[in-house]
Structures are given as C-alpha cells and as structure tokens.
Design a protein around this motif. Structure first.
Motif, PDB file in Angstrom:
ATOM      1  N   LEU A   8       0.836  -1.211   0.000  1.00 31.31           N
ATOM      2  CA  LEU A   8       0.000   0.000   0.000  1.00 31.31           C
ATOM      3  C   LEU A   8       0.864   1.252   0.000  1.00 31.31           C
ATOM      4  CD1 LEU A   8      -2.945  -0.849   2.387  1.00 31.31           C
ATOM      5  CD2 LEU A   8      -3.059  -0.407  -0.048  1.00 31.31           C
ATOM      6  N   ARG A   9       1.931   1.209   0.766  1.00 25.94           N
ATOM      7  CA  ARG A   9       2.840   2.358   0.809  1.00 25.94           C
ATOM      8  C   ARG A   9       3.421   2.632  -0.570  1.00 25.94           C
ATOM      9  NH1 ARG A   9       7.876   4.141   4.457  1.00 25.94           N
ATOM     10  NH2 ARG A   9       9.094   5.059   2.786  1.00 25.94           N
ATOM     11  N   ILE A  10       3.870   1.571  -1.225  1.00 28.09           N
ATOM     12  CA  ILE A  10       4.443   1.746  -2.573  1.00 28.09           C
ATOM     13  C   ILE A  10       3.420   2.379  -3.507  1.00 28.09           C
ATOM     14  CG2 ILE A  10       5.282   0.490  -4.593  1.00 28.09           C
ATOM     15  CD1 ILE A  10       6.386  -1.605  -2.604  1.00 28.09           C
ATOM     16  N   SER A  49      13.143   6.559 -10.667  1.00 27.41           N
ATOM     17  CA  SER A  49      12.482   5.391 -10.069  1.00 27.41           C
ATOM     18  C   SER A  49      12.937   4.107 -10.765  1.00 27.41           C
ATOM     19  CB  SER A  49      10.958   5.535 -10.138  1.00 27.41           C
ATOM     20  OG  SER A  49      10.543   5.731 -11.452  1.00 27.41           O
ATOM     21  N   ALA A  50      13.173   4.169 -12.069  1.00 27.76           N
ATOM     22  CA  ALA A  50      13.651   2.986 -12.779  1.00 27.76           C
ATOM     23  C   ALA A  50      15.082   2.660 -12.370  1.00 27.76           C
ATOM     24  CB  ALA A  50      13.575   3.220 -14.284  1.00 27.76           C
ATOM     25  N   TYR A  51      15.884   3.714 -12.255  1.00 28.75           N
ATOM     26  CA  TYR A  51      17.283   3.481 -11.930  1.00 28.75           C
ATOM     27  C   TYR A  51      17.464   3.002 -10.483  1.00 28.75           C
ATOM     28  CZ  TYR A  51      22.255   4.250 -11.441  1.00 28.75           C
ATOM     29  OH  TYR A  51      23.586   4.068 -11.208  1.00 28.75           O
ATOM     30  N   LEU A  52      16.700   3.615  -9.583  1.00 27.45           N
ATOM     31  CA  LEU A  52      16.861   3.269  -8.171  1.00 27.45           C
ATOM     32  C   LEU A  52      16.161   1.961  -7.809  1.00 27.45           C
ATOM     33  CD1 LEU A  52      16.351   6.656  -6.265  1.00 27.45           C
ATOM     34  CD2 LEU A  52      18.489   5.454  -6.691  1.00 27.45           C
ATOM     35  N   PHE A  53      14.973   1.776  -8.359  1.00 25.10           N
ATOM     36  CA  PHE A  53      14.144   0.682  -7.853  1.00 25.10           C
ATOM     37  C   PHE A  53      13.853  -0.414  -8.867  1.00 25.10           C
ATOM     38  CE2 PHE A  53      12.556   4.600  -5.596  1.00 25.10           C
ATOM     39  CZ  PHE A  53      13.387   4.447  -4.511  1.00 25.10           C
ATOM     40  N   TYR A 173      10.048   2.922  -0.906  1.00 23.43           N
ATOM     41  CA  TYR A 173      10.707   1.879  -0.100  1.00 23.43           C
ATOM     42  C   TYR A 173      11.437   2.524   1.074  1.00 23.43           C
ATOM     43  CZ  TYR A 173       9.889  -0.690  -4.392  1.00 23.43           C
ATOM     44  OH  TYR A 173       9.294  -1.253  -5.485  1.00 23.43           O
ATOM     45  N   PRO A 174      11.404   1.890   2.224  1.00 25.13           N
ATOM     46  CA  PRO A 174      12.143   2.428   3.370  1.00 25.13           C
ATOM     47  C   PRO A 174      13.638   2.444   3.090  1.00 25.13           C
ATOM     48  CG  PRO A 174      10.604   0.721   4.053  1.00 25.13           C
ATOM     49  CD  PRO A 174      10.645   0.692   2.575  1.00 25.13           C
ATOM     50  N   ARG A 175      14.361   3.329   3.782  1.00 25.99           N
ATOM     51  CA  ARG A 175      15.797   3.478   3.563  1.00 25.99           C
ATOM     52  C   ARG A 175      16.551   2.166   3.811  1.00 25.99           C
ATOM     53  NH1 ARG A 175      18.924   7.511   1.534  1.00 25.99           N
ATOM     54  NH2 ARG A 175      20.361   7.426   3.284  1.00 25.99           N
ATOM     55  N   GLU A 188      17.881  -7.651  -7.063  1.00 23.49           N
ATOM     56  CA  GLU A 188      16.701  -8.260  -7.679  1.00 23.49           C
ATOM     57  C   GLU A 188      15.799  -8.877  -6.625  1.00 23.49           C
ATOM     58  OE1 GLU A 188      16.113  -7.812 -10.728  1.00 23.49           O
ATOM     59  OE2 GLU A 188      18.043  -6.862 -11.094  1.00 23.49           O
ATOM     60  N   ASP A 189      16.434  -9.519  -5.606  1.00 25.10           N
ATOM     61  CA  ASP A 189      15.634 -10.185  -4.575  1.00 25.10           C
ATOM     62  C   ASP A 189      14.860  -9.182  -3.734  1.00 25.10           C
ATOM     63  OD1 ASP A 189      16.706 -12.490  -5.511  1.00 25.10           O
ATOM     64  OD2 ASP A 189      18.417 -12.414  -4.131  1.00 25.10           O
ATOM     65  N   VAL A 190      15.507  -8.047  -3.449  1.00 27.92           N
ATOM     66  CA  VAL A 190      14.854  -7.070  -2.577  1.00 27.92           C
ATOM     67  C   VAL A 190      13.756  -6.313  -3.308  1.00 27.92           C
ATOM     68  CG1 VAL A 190      15.225  -4.974  -1.239  1.00 27.92           C
ATOM     69  CG2 VAL A 190      16.885  -6.814  -1.144  1.00 27.92           C
ATOM     70  N   MET A 191      14.065  -5.853  -4.522  1.00 29.02           N
ATOM     71  CA  MET A 191      13.119  -4.987  -5.216  1.00 29.02           C
ATOM     72  C   MET A 191      12.038  -5.760  -5.967  1.00 29.02           C
ATOM     73  SD  MET A 191      13.781  -2.012  -4.467  1.00 29.02           S
ATOM     74  CE  MET A 191      15.039  -1.370  -3.411  1.00 29.02           C
ATOM     75  N   LEU A 192      12.383  -6.905  -6.437  1.00 28.32           N
ATOM     76  CA  LEU A 192      11.375  -7.642  -7.200  1.00 28.32           C
ATOM     77  C   LEU A 192      10.774  -8.751  -6.340  1.00 28.32           C
ATOM     78  CD1 LEU A 192      13.166  -7.747 -10.647  1.00 28.32           C
ATOM     79  CD2 LEU A 192      11.288  -6.297  -9.954  1.00 28.32           C
TER      80      LEU A 192
END
Lengths: 192, 356
Positions: A8-10, A49-53, A173-175, A188-192
């Motif tokens: 929901l935050r995202i 957003s694409a580059y960071l996340f 996403y939180p810091r 990849e594991d964290v963001m996807l």
C-alpha cells in the motif's frame, strides 16, 4: 514477500508523486520559464524510479506518467506513453553493474536520456510535421541543440536533485531496504 | 537470472507492441480510445479547481496573518478607488449611451457578427515540442462540435489570436497554439490592400514564441513592424483578428520569408475565448434569406426612393415657386421704389428695359 502495508505504501507514494509531478509540470503557472522550456519532471521521475528501484517500478511509473501526459497535451495518443515506457526500460538497465546509486550517475543518466529523447522528438517533428525541403540541416540542428536540447538537459539535471532526494528519503521503499538493495546481487531479490 | 532477463524482455516487448497498437488506434478519428480521455477531463477539471481553491485559501490565510496591516491599508485605498470607480462608471454609462446613439446613427457593424463568444479557463499548460497543446474546460457539452473535421478559433481577452481547438471532448478540449507546427492561418497586413500570406508555426521559431510568414508575393509590401491580422479566407478564422507584428523580413531561395511575433504570450494566458461560428445549415438558411430579402428590400426601397424623389421634386418645385414669387415681389418692390424716385424719362427707360 512484501506485507500488505508495504505494498500500500508503494502504491500510494507512487500515485502521490505521479500526480504531484504531473500537476507541477502541466498546471503550474509558467513563472520563470525561459524560452518555453521547463523541466520534464515526469521523465526525471521515471528515470530515477527505474534506476533506483528497478525495471518494474520504472515501467509502471513511465506508463502512468505517459498516460497522463497523453491525456493532457499530446497531439497523438500513445506518444507520451511509448516515450516514457522506453525511458523507464532503458534507465532500469543503465550501468547498473558498473556504478553505484549516486547522484552523479543519475545526472549522467538524465543527460544521456534527455539528449536521446529530445533528438528523437526533433527528428520526428522534422520528418512528420515539417517539410524537409525547407530545412537547412546544418544550421537547424545546431540551432535546435543550442536553443532547446542543451537547456532542456541542464534544466532536467537540476530537477533531478529534488526528485532524487524525495525518492531516496521519502520514497516508496524504506531506507533500510534501499541500503540492502545497494549490495550487488541482492537488488533483484529485494526490489522484485 | 537469465530467465528473469528473458521474462523482462518478453514483458517489455509485449508492452511495446500494446503501446504501438494504442497509437495506431488513437490515430483513427472518433475511435473509442479518443472518447476514453473524456473521463480524464472530467477528473482534471474538479481537481484543478480544487487545487486552485486550496491554494487561494492557503495564500489568503497566510496573507491575512502576515500582511494584516498592509491589507488594511490596501483596503482603505481600495475603498477610495472604489468610490472613484463608481463615479467613473456613471460617467462611462453616460458616454456609453452617447456611443450607442452614435453607433445606431452610423450603423456600426459588429466586428464578429455571426460568431458566438464562449469563455474558457486554461486547465493545463503546454510543455513544448510535440506536447505543446494546452487544455481548456469547454467541450462538447458546451455546444462545441466533437466532429474532428470542425475546429474553432481561440482568442484572448484582447481579441488576439491564440490558436485553434484541436481535440474536442465532452468536458474538455485541447488547444493548438499558433506557434506550433501544424498551425496555419491566412494573414494579411492590416492596411488597405495589404499583402496576404500564410502564417504558420515553425519548429525552430517556436522556442522564441515566433511564427513563420511564407507565400509573400514578390511585389507585396511587407516591412518589420507591420501589424498582421487574419484575412478571413478559409472560413475558420473570421477576418480582422490580430495575430501579431512582423519582426524580420528576409529573402531565402528567391522567396520572401518573414518572422512574426504574436501579440499573445501563451504562457501568460489563464482565460481564453472560443469563437463559435453558426452551423453551416443556419448560415445557409441566413444566406438564403439574405438573398431573398434584398429583392424585397430593393423593391421597397425603390418605392420609398420614388416617393422620396417625388416629395423632393415637389419640395423643389415649391421652393422654386417661392423663389420666383420672392423675386417677382422684389422686382415689383424695386419697380415701385424706382417709380417714386426717378423721373418720367427714367421710368420710360425702365419700361423699355422691362420690355426688352
């Protein structure tokens, strides 16, 4: 696996930023605008957003911004959508394995993609909207670069700073998760 | 990892193909996709109004706190100004009455007779390059035709040309500014027998808010500083709308090319006016009535003229008769006066002169 709250935050953060950026870009009075050039905030938001996340975030933000852009000011529906989608895809693959997520790299990314986008738009305008026999190529391209592309690149780079800081510090996403994502092979594991 | 890359590539390719399909679909006139953007206009308008209200309220609140004294002084000054304005309004009302009388007296024709002027607020600004259109809050629900082949001229409050309507939806419409590529209007120098030419947007000039002038006749007189207005040919733009001023005139490849500085700066506009012409059926009907009525009018006017001529002739005859009578009276008087003062010889002379 993300919790419902994180998802929901995202969603809400992205919706907020997309609407905010679109509103500032298209509905804010043109105070201080020089030669009809203002920062392409939607493009910058998509790139960062694409580059960071990652790929998914970049594509989704690019598509949402593109749809809004088409509805507000595009001559042909779908042009903004295609433009920002491709920017999101390109930015998600841009130098990920060579550089870290720092501001200088994002400046470079903004420079390259704005240059490509503006050049492509210029070529489309020449090819579709203007008679080629009237174009003095050697003069026009230099003029266009000096009058439009270069200022647009500089303004976009300046606009990169606040959007980058917002997405890093008050982003979807939180810091903590971002720091984990900075580590090689884990992104990849964290963001996807 | 390789599988993920492949999946991404397939997803990206799929989305790319879908977007190409959307673009192709959007190019079809009156397609469903074009009508889907109506919903966006319906959302955009209240959103913009809400944001404007909130920002106005916020600004007003903080101004009230920080600028209380200044507002009070300003209020007093405004009251004084209000009193003066009331006085001025009364003066202007009196002058307006005089103007109306004069207007009726000399039969001033309305400048844009046959056009209805529709006010609209700017909802979003243009962004430049191919995203250069801006949207306004009028659409098909306000009587504008959603037929893509029909467009309308857009002017600002000072009747300067702003552009034309490009994509009309039910609740909102996009405006193509006059300095965009694709915008063309036939203009002329605002002088008797002024040069006629084509004014259009140009890629390299649009950055400087300038337009291109082409198709100028070799012998035509065109100088920097000339005021340019719409010619009226073409039917979309009525004649006489101010476009701008000629900035430079050059010779390029045997042709005279000029640049034009529009009177209007699009980025400063918040309100525009749409010139809505009468539908073709109505115009045709009016033209037919006009064609029929002049004959009747001419017959009536001929009769009236005949009557007037007869009356004038009678008046002239009466006047001539009066003048003759007056002259005879004078002659008689002179004769009588002369008879008293002159001798018999003189009287004979005068008689003989009279006989002659």
């Amino acid at each position: 696996m993300r919790s419902k709250r994180e998802i929901l935050r995202i969603i809400f953060v992205y919706i907020f930023y997309i609407i905010l950026v679109t509103w500032v870009q298209f509905m804010w009075p043109d105070m201080g605008m020089v030669k009809m050039i203002k920062p392409d905030l939607q493009l910058v938001l998509t790139l960062i957003s694409a580059y960071l996340f990652g790929f998914r975030d970049g594509v989704v933000v690019g598509i949402c911004c593109g749809i809004l852009r088409d509805c507000i000011s595009a001559r042909y529906l779908g042009t903004g959508l295609l433009l920002l989608f491709l920017c999101g895809v390109f930015a998600s693959f841009f130098m990920r394995k060579r550089f870290t997520n720092n501001l200088v790299t994002i400046f470079l990314l903004t420079f390259v993609i704005t240059l490509i986008v503006e050049t492509v738009i210029f070529i489309i305008q020449i090819a579709i909207l203007r008679r080629p026999d009237l174009v003095a190529w050697s003069i026009s391209i230099i003029d266009i670069f000096a009058a439009r592309i270069l200022p647009q690149i500089l303004i976009n780079i300046v606009a990169t700073i606040p959007i980058y800081l917002l997405l890093r510090n008050f982003g979807p996403y939180p810091r903590r998760q971002q720091k984990e994502a900075m580590k090689p092979q884990q992104i990849e594991d964290v963001m996807l | 990892m390789a599988i993920k890359q492949k999946n991404r590539f397939l997803i990206g390719l799929g989305i790319f193909i879908i977007i190409l399909g959307i673009i192709a679909w959007g190019l079809i006139p009156n397609s469903l996709l074009n009508r889907l953007t109506v919903g966006f206009s319906a959302v955009q308008q209240p959103l913009k109004e809400g944001v404007d209200n909130v920002s106005d309220s916020g600004v007003g609140f903080f101004q009230a706190i920080f600028n209380g004294m200044a507002i009070r002084e300003e209020n007093q000054a405004l009251r004084d100004e209000n009193t003066q304005l009331h006085q001025r309004i009364k003066t202007l009302e009196a002058e307006n009455l005089k103007y109306q009388e004069l207007k009726q007296a000399v039969h001033i024709k309305e400048r844009y007779e046959g056009y209805e002027v529709l006010h609209a607020s700017v909802m979003s600004r243009s962004f430049g390059n191919i995203f250069d259109m801006f949207s306004i809050n009028r659409g098909g629900e306000d009587g504008l035709s959603e037929d893509p082949s029909i467009s309308y001229a857009v002017v600002d409050a000072n009747m300067n040309l702003v552009g034309r309507l490009a994509q009309i939806n039910a609740k909102g419409t996009k405006v193509l500014p006059l300095y965009s590529e694709g915008f063309t209007v036939i203009g002329k120098v605002n002088k008797p027998d002024g040069a006629v030419f084509r004014v259009h947007g140009d890629l390299s000039l649009s950055q400087d808010n300038l337009c291109m002038i082409e198709g100028v006749h070799v012998d035509a007189e065109l100088n920097p500083g000339d005021e340019v207005v719409t010619d009226g040919s073409g039917g979309l733009f009525p004649a006489g709308i101010a476009i701008g001023t000629v900035l430079t005139v050059e010779e390029q490849g045997g042709q005279r090319v000029a640049t034009l500085e529009p009177n209007v700066l699009i980025s400063d506009i918040s309100d525009v006016f749409i010139l809505v012409g009468k539908p073709y059926e109505d115009q045709f009907e009016e033209d037919r009535v006009d064609r029929d009525s002049p004959e009747e009018d001419s017959e009536d006017s001929t009769e009236e003229k005949t009557q007037t001529d007869d009356e004038e002739a009678e008046t002239v005859e009466e006047n001539v008769g009066e003048i003759d009578a007056a002259e005879n009276t004078d002659e008689q008087t002179e004769a009588e006066t002369g008879g008293e003062d002159t001798t018999e010889g003189d009287t004979e002379n005068s008689d003989s002169e009279a006989e002659e």
